[in-house]
Write a protein that holds these residues in place. Sequence first.
Motif, PDB file in Angstrom:
ATOM      1  N   PRO A  91       0.795  -1.228   0.000  1.00 12.88           N
ATOM      2  CA  PRO A  91       0.000   0.000   0.000  1.00 12.88           C
ATOM      3  C   PRO A  91       0.826   1.276   0.000  1.00 12.88           C
ATOM      4  O   PRO A  91       0.349   2.329  -0.411  1.00 12.88           O
ATOM      5  N   GLN A 110      -7.244  -8.535  -1.441  1.00 13.97           N
ATOM      6  CA  GLN A 110      -6.385  -7.659  -2.228  1.00 13.97           C
ATOM      7  C   GLN A 110      -4.968  -8.215  -2.241  1.00 13.97           C
ATOM      8  O   GLN A 110      -4.411  -8.549  -1.199  1.00 13.97           O
ATOM      9  N   ILE A 113      -1.918  -3.375  -6.054  1.00 10.66           N
ATOM     10  CA  ILE A 113      -2.575  -2.133  -6.488  1.00 10.66           C
ATOM     11  C   ILE A 113      -2.026  -1.785  -7.870  1.00 10.66           C
ATOM     12  O   ILE A 113      -0.830  -1.936  -8.116  1.00 10.66           O
ATOM     13  N   PRO A 122      -7.522  -1.565  -6.788  1.00 13.80           N
ATOM     14  CA  PRO A 122      -7.094  -2.794  -6.121  1.00 13.80           C
ATOM     15  C   PRO A 122      -7.047  -3.973  -7.084  1.00 13.80           C
ATOM     16  O   PRO A 122      -7.884  -4.097  -7.973  1.00 13.80           O
ATOM     17  N   THR A 124      -7.399  -7.974  -6.920  1.00 13.46           N
ATOM     18  CA  THR A 124      -7.894  -8.970  -5.979  1.00 13.46           C
ATOM     19  C   THR A 124      -7.829 -10.368  -6.576  1.00 13.46           C
ATOM     20  O   THR A 124      -7.876 -10.538  -7.791  1.00 13.46           O
TER      21      THR A 124
END
Length: 157
Positions: A91, A110, A113, A122, A124
Motif C-alpha cells: 500500500p 487484495q 494495487i 485494487p 484482488t
Amino acid sequence: MTTPASAPAEQVLSALREHAVALATATAHPPSRVRITSGDASIEIDWDEPAGGAAAPAGPPAPAVIDDGGVDDGGVEKIAASTVGVFYHAPEPGAPPFAAVGDDVSAGQQVGIIEAMKLMIPVTADRAGKVLEVLVADATAVEYGQPLLALLPAEIA
C-alpha cells in the motif's frame, strides 16, 4: 500553486479523470482512445468492436484471472492486470506486501494495487489459493491482461 480561479477547473478535470478510469476499467475490452477536455467539460472514450461482434453490456469489473490454455502447469492460474498502469506490491513504500510467495489468499483478498491516472485500483484474487510466484517487480508498468501473480487454487493445493 492553485489559484482561486483554477480550483474549479482542477476539480472538474479530476472528476472527469475519475469517471474515465471507472468507464475504462468497467469493461473486459480496453478502450482504443480516451479524450478528456476541461474547457466546457467533455469526455470521450472509444472502443474498437472486439472480434466476434458487439461488446457485451458493461458490468462491474471482475477480478482478472487468465489461464495459459492447454499448458499443463498443474492447475496454476495467473492473476492478471485489469487495466494499464503501475503495479505495486504494497500500500505504500516500506510497507509489507499485500501477498508474498507462499502466502495463502482468499477469494476477494487484495493482492496488489495498479495506479492508473492517479487512481489506486485494487488487484484482488478471484479464488482462494497459495501464491507461487510474483511475476512483476514492484513499481513496474503493466499492460492490460499481463500476468502479475501465479496462484495455485486451494482445491489443488
